[in-house]
Design a protein around this motif. Structure first.
Motif, PDB file in Angstrom:
ATOM      1  N   ASP A  95      30.588  39.475  35.618  1.00  0.00           N
ATOM      2  CA  ASP A  95      31.824  40.259  35.974  1.00  0.00           C
ATOM      3  C   ASP A  95      32.872  39.623  35.403  1.00  0.00           C
ATOM      4  OD1 ASP A  95      30.307  42.202  37.230  1.00  0.00           O
ATOM      5  OD2 ASP A  95      30.540  41.285  39.099  1.00  0.00           O
ATOM      6  N   GLU A  96      34.290  40.262  35.604  1.00  0.00           N
ATOM      7  CA  GLU A  96      35.327  39.609  34.870  1.00  0.00           C
ATOM      8  C   GLU A  96      36.370  39.611  35.841  1.00  0.00           C
ATOM      9  OE1 GLU A  96      36.247  41.304  31.261  1.00  0.00           O
ATOM     10  OE2 GLU A  96      33.950  41.328  30.553  1.00  0.00           O
ATOM     11  N   LEU A  97      37.515  39.133  35.806  1.00  0.00           N
ATOM     12  CA  LEU A  97      38.789  39.168  36.452  1.00  0.00           C
ATOM     13  C   LEU A  97      39.868  39.807  35.622  1.00  0.00           C
ATOM     14  CD1 LEU A  97      39.223  36.034  38.942  1.00  0.00           C
ATOM     15  CD2 LEU A  97      38.484  38.510  39.451  1.00  0.00           C
ATOM     16  N   ALA A  98      40.590  40.505  35.852  1.00  0.00           N
ATOM     17  CA  ALA A  98      41.868  41.122  35.105  1.00  0.00           C
ATOM     18  C   ALA A  98      42.691  39.849  34.868  1.00  0.00           C
ATOM     19  CB  ALA A  98      42.526  42.171  35.681  1.00  0.00           C
ATOM     20  N   PRO A  99      43.741  39.851  33.796  1.00  0.00           N
ATOM     21  CA  PRO A  99      44.428  38.604  33.416  1.00  0.00           C
ATOM     22  C   PRO A  99      45.335  38.106  34.822  1.00  0.00           C
ATOM     23  CG  PRO A  99      44.346  39.921  31.781  1.00  0.00           C
ATOM     24  CD  PRO A  99      43.763  40.803  32.846  1.00  0.00           C
ATOM     25  N   GLU A 100      46.069  39.304  35.613  1.00  0.00           N
ATOM     26  CA  GLU A 100      46.766  38.754  36.669  1.00  0.00           C
ATOM     27  C   GLU A 100      46.425  38.560  37.989  1.00  0.00           C
ATOM     28  OE1 GLU A 100      50.345  41.189  36.514  1.00  0.00           O
ATOM     29  OE2 GLU A 100      50.414  41.074  34.316  1.00  0.00           O
ATOM     30  N   ALA A 101      45.102  38.605  38.027  1.00  0.00           N
ATOM     31  CA  ALA A 101      44.261  38.842  39.163  1.00  0.00           C
ATOM     32  C   ALA A 101      44.521  37.621  40.194  1.00  0.00           C
ATOM     33  CB  ALA A 101      42.940  39.095  39.096  1.00  0.00           C
ATOM     34  N   LEU A 102      44.271  36.351  39.941  1.00  0.00           N
ATOM     35  CA  LEU A 102      44.571  35.316  40.637  1.00  0.00           C
ATOM     36  C   LEU A 102      45.830  35.248  41.065  1.00  0.00           C
ATOM     37  CD1 LEU A 102      42.238  32.486  39.082  1.00  0.00           C
ATOM     38  CD2 LEU A 102      41.663  33.859  40.986  1.00  0.00           C
ATOM     39  N   GLU A 103      46.801  35.376  40.228  1.00  0.00           N
ATOM     40  CA  GLU A 103      48.425  35.016  40.517  1.00  0.00           C
ATOM     41  C   GLU A 103      48.701  36.291  41.791  1.00  0.00           C
ATOM     42  OE1 GLU A 103      52.633  34.815  38.126  1.00  0.00           O
ATOM     43  OE2 GLU A 103      50.999  35.542  37.252  1.00  0.00           O
ATOM     44  N   ARG A 104      48.354  37.474  41.267  1.00  0.00           N
ATOM     45  CA  ARG A 104      48.942  38.533  42.237  1.00  0.00           C
ATOM     46  C   ARG A 104      48.090  38.441  43.624  1.00  0.00           C
ATOM     47  NH1 ARG A 104      50.739  44.047  40.015  1.00  0.00           N
ATOM     48  NH2 ARG A 104      51.077  43.602  37.891  1.00  0.00           N
ATOM     49  N   VAL A 198      44.291  46.442  38.982  1.00  0.00           N
ATOM     50  CA  VAL A 198      42.733  46.140  39.248  1.00  0.00           C
ATOM     51  C   VAL A 198      42.678  44.752  39.027  1.00  0.00           C
ATOM     52  CG1 VAL A 198      40.844  46.808  38.091  1.00  0.00           C
ATOM     53  CG2 VAL A 198      42.402  48.686  38.329  1.00  0.00           C
ATOM     54  N   CYS A 199      42.104  44.060  39.816  1.00  0.00           N
ATOM     55  CA  CYS A 199      42.055  42.619  39.852  1.00  0.00           C
ATOM     56  C   CYS A 199      40.434  42.428  39.299  1.00  0.00           C
ATOM     57  CB  CYS A 199      42.010  41.934  41.463  1.00  0.00           C
ATOM     58  SG  CYS A 199      43.852  42.096  41.805  1.00  0.00           S
ATOM     59  N   TYR A 200      39.498  43.000  39.940  1.00  0.00           N
ATOM     60  CA  TYR A 200      38.168  42.676  39.509  1.00  0.00           C
ATOM     61  C   TYR A 200      37.266  43.643  38.804  1.00  0.00           C
ATOM     62  CZ  TYR A 200      33.622  40.138  40.658  1.00  0.00           C
ATOM     63  OH  TYR A 200      32.320  39.721  40.591  1.00  0.00           O
ATOM     64  N   LEU A 201      36.793  43.358  37.936  1.00  0.00           N
ATOM     65  CA  LEU A 201      36.168  44.169  36.847  1.00  0.00           C
ATOM     66  C   LEU A 201      34.611  43.957  37.262  1.00  0.00           C
ATOM     67  CD1 LEU A 201      38.343  43.858  34.001  1.00  0.00           C
ATOM     68  CD2 LEU A 201      38.406  45.783  35.526  1.00  0.00           C
ATOM     69  N   TRP A 202      34.027  45.038  37.767  1.00  0.00           N
ATOM     70  CA  TRP A 202      32.471  44.971  38.232  1.00  0.00           C
ATOM     71  C   TRP A 202      31.899  45.577  36.897  1.00  0.00           C
ATOM     72  CZ3 TRP A 202      29.869  47.612  42.793  1.00  0.00           C
ATOM     73  CH2 TRP A 202      28.447  47.136  43.072  1.00  0.00           C
ATOM     74  N   ILE A 203      31.143  45.061  36.116  1.00  0.00           N
ATOM     75  CA  ILE A 203      30.645  45.511  34.828  1.00  0.00           C
ATOM     76  C   ILE A 203      29.125  45.729  34.964  1.00  0.00           C
ATOM     77  CG2 ILE A 203      30.356  45.103  32.399  1.00  0.00           C
ATOM     78  CD1 ILE A 203      33.450  44.990  33.550  1.00  0.00           C
TER      79      ILE A 203
END
Length: 680
Positions: A95-104, A198-203
């Motif tokens: 899976d992936e995190l969107a670029p601003e996920a941790l900060e937000r 959208v923070c978490y990308l479930w692929i």
């Protein structure tokens, strides 16, 4: 200070690990404020060496190698122990995190002293979830539907996990995520939800490696579900909150196996084994009659549980067959722009396959479920009392962004009411319907933030009497809605939003930022004018609404045919109906010339014709509409009104050779999209 530690369990990830790692390394949080902890669970491919090289190149990456444990639980627990961050974020290797996920997520969580932070989930393996409908600063499991999101891909305060001894079960344990989250939710004093990003990308993996849809060991599965329910009981006091949480597991993990469409499609052996385990657990936890958990279910689900308690698998199968033949219908009662937002009024009701409404019948002041659903069911000689038919009517309007597979929600709920029906006998009959007027504000619909550009398909999800149905919101092409379903100019900087009725099903969509020149096609179809000329300046009225405080939008206008066309700078200016303004129009050759509009500033798409300019003595003196060219599309709309006709058309397409079928589809799509001839 390390604000967040990302914990990633790794076992033979193949090529997916690199995409995951790149998303984690690309976070907007400063590199010295977060770390990435990969826990290699005895991988036998080349990922251990790859991870070591990654750690050598990036100081914020740490790698721990251990013997294979066979499941993600132990690697996650080890990752928490190794983490140095204030918060821990769990991410799966594919899976992936969107670029601003941790900060937000960290910003919202730390500001509200949250023990758990949920980031909106998107991607190819997730559907809509109203848990993420809006950003919520602080809530608990008692006042928010958190229990509907039981995956662990969230951010947790590390001291909260350690202080409450919240750990994943280790080894091959089914529902280990649910057990972990049940313990976490019932102990958390504050939970934050990021709903506007959208923070978490479930692929979904191409090889299906992250799809856990394998056949279950039913006895072990429901044994593990007991542990999850035990965790809920342990973490809550008796009462409404506990009942509501337990009701979720009864409704989903237990009764979800004993309803349509799955119940009658299982093999007999598998169906009987599942029924046996579900009934055993239901009697053990909820007894053989009414109770707080069962009583709170919607009428048809409560009927299913009653049949289960009375050991009538035959009744459950018959009810599942009857309910599978029930569908929902939605009608658009109103649609149009109001104060810069698109508003749509809806009515949703349940109907049988022949179109007759599903009813409730009033008998001695009580409401009973439609006899066509209950007649002949075992142990129900007097029908089924539904209580308050409107109590369990729920639903929401969703906007689906196709490009990112993301769902956004209108803030208004669907509300229930009873509509009386004509009847011959002494007992009044009613249809239970859900109604509501929903606001779709392009500047706020994305969880309080502006919508990104693209196409948004509008859906309504409705629950009536315990039957849930997602429905496309469709416009009836036989009704004239040209005066309300028109383009709009909203916000400042101004954005173009074009409502459209897509073919063949007529689904209502919103096209935001006009990336595909939808505005020009709508303007051409609806018609332009009048034209106001003052010297070399002209203003052409457009069928475009403008919201309060909307700015102007720069466009290009092309006059003439390819090879001799003049491209002029223009702008769409707010007014009661917007106007297309042109300044310093040069002299043009006398005659009739195509007048085309380009709203895509990149120039990748050609200008689309919206009218015909009449030029005399070098000046444009009139602009005539070309709406008549939309006639083929309007005929196609009428032809596709009927569901049976659409099905017949699809059947005929299936009979054609593939090459011919594609040519027909291409021609139909061209007519369906209808835009007039284009100019460069």
């Amino acid at each position: 200070m390390i604000k967040a530690s990302v914990v990633v369990p790794v076992y033979n990830p193949g090529p997916y690990l690199q995409q995951c790692a790149e998303s984690l390394l690309g976070q907007s949080l400063p590199p010295d404020e977060y770390e990435i902890v990969f826990v290699d669970d005895g991988s036998t491919d080349d990922s251990p060496a790859w991870l070591d090289a990654l750690a050598a190149a990036h100081p914020r990456v740490r790698v721990h190698h251990q013997e294979n444990s066979g499941w993600p639980g132990k690697p996650r627990n080890v990752g928490v122990e190794l983490a140095r961050g204030e918060y821990v974020q769990f991410v799966d290797q594919d899976d992936e995190l969107a670029p601003e996920a941790l900060e937000r997520m960290y910003t919202l969580g730390s500001r509200n002293s949250a023990d758990i932070v949920l980031g909106k989930v998107g991607g190819t393996m997730t559907g809509p979830s109203n848990v993420f409908a809006h950003t919520i600063a602080s809530c608990t499991v008692a006042d928010a539907p958190l229990i509907e999101s039981l995956t662990p891909h969230k951010m947790f305060r590390r001291s909260f996990l350690l202080g409450n001894d919240i750990r994943f079960p280790e080894g091959r344990v089914r529902l280990e995520d649910q057990l972990f989250m049940a313990r976490g939710y019932t102990r958390a004093k504050s939970v934050s939800i990021v709903g506007d990003y959208v923070c978490y990308l479930w692929i979904r993996r191409d090889d299906g490696g992250n799809n856990s849809g394998n056949a279950l060991n039913l006895r072990a599965y429901y044994g593990n579900l007991r542990e999850v329910m035990d965790a809920v009981v342990e973490g809550t006091e008796p009462g409404e909150v506990r009942d509501r949480l337990l009701r979720r597991f009864l409704r989903v993990e237990m009764m979800g196996r004993l309803r349509e469409p799955r119940l009658n499609r299982y093999s007999e052996a598998y169906r009987n084994a599942g029924y046996k385990e579900v009934r055993k657990l239901a009697l053990e936890r909820f007894g053989s009659g009414p109770g707080g958990v069962v009583d709170g279910l919607a009428p048809i689900m409560r009927l299913r549980v009653t049949l289960l308690q009375r050991d009538r698998l035959d009744g459950l199968r018959e009810l599942a067959q009857r309910c599978e033949n029930v569908r929902a219908e939605v009608s658009v009662e109103s649609a149009g722009w109001h104060d810069g937002a698109f508003r749509v009024g809806l009515r949703v009701g349940l109907v049988h396959t022949d179109g007759r409404p599903v009813v409730v019948t009033e008998r001695a002041g009580r409401y009973h479920l439609d006899d066509e659903l209950t007649a002949g069911l075992p142990t129900l000689p007097d029908g089924w009392d539904v209580g308050d038919p409107c109590e369990h009517v729920t639903g929401e309007v969703r906007a689906h962004h196709r490009e990112t597979d993301t769902w956004w929600y209108a803030s208004e709920p669907l509300r229930g009411s009873l509509e009386p029906l004509s009847h011959d006998g002494p007992q009044p009959r009613y249809q239970v319907v859900g109604t509501g007027e929903f606001t779709l504000d392009p500047d706020r619909l994305a969880g309080g933030a502006p919508l990104a550009g693209g196409r948004y398909e509008l859906w309504v999800s409705a629950q009536i009497l315990g039957l849930g149905r997602p429905l496309r919101i469709t416009l009836d092409g036989r009704q004239r809605r040209d005066e309300s379903v028109v383009p709009a100019l909203v916000g400042n900087p101004a954005r173009i939003v074009v409502p459209q009725r897509t073919l063949p099903v007529g689904q209502l969509t919103l096209r935001v930022d006009d990336r595909d020149q939808a505005l020009a096609g709508a303007v051409a179809s609806l018609g332009v004018g009048p034209l106001h000329v003052s010297g070399s300046h002209l203003k052409l009225s457009l069928p475009v609404r403008t919201g309060p405080g909307a700015g102007q939008h720069d466009v290009e206008v092309v006059v003439g045919r390819a090879g001799s066309a003049h491209t002029l700078p223009g702008r769409i200016v707010p007014a009661q109906s917007a106007v297309l303004a042109l300044d310093d129009v040069p002299e043009l050759p006398t005659g009739r010339h195509p007048l085309a509009l380009r709203t895509d500033s990149s120039g990748r798409r050609p200008a689309a014709q919206i009218g015909v300019a009449v030029v005399r003595e070098g000046r444009i003196v009139a602009v005539h509409g070309i709406g008549y060219r939309a006639l083929p599309r309007r005929l196609l709309v009428r032809l596709t009104e009927g569901r049976r006709l659409r099905r017949r058309a699809y059947w005929l397409l299936g009979k054609l050779p593939e090459e011919q079928a594609e040519l027909v589809k291409k021609a139909v799509r061209r007519v369906a999209r209808w835009s007039p001839p284009t100019s460069r």
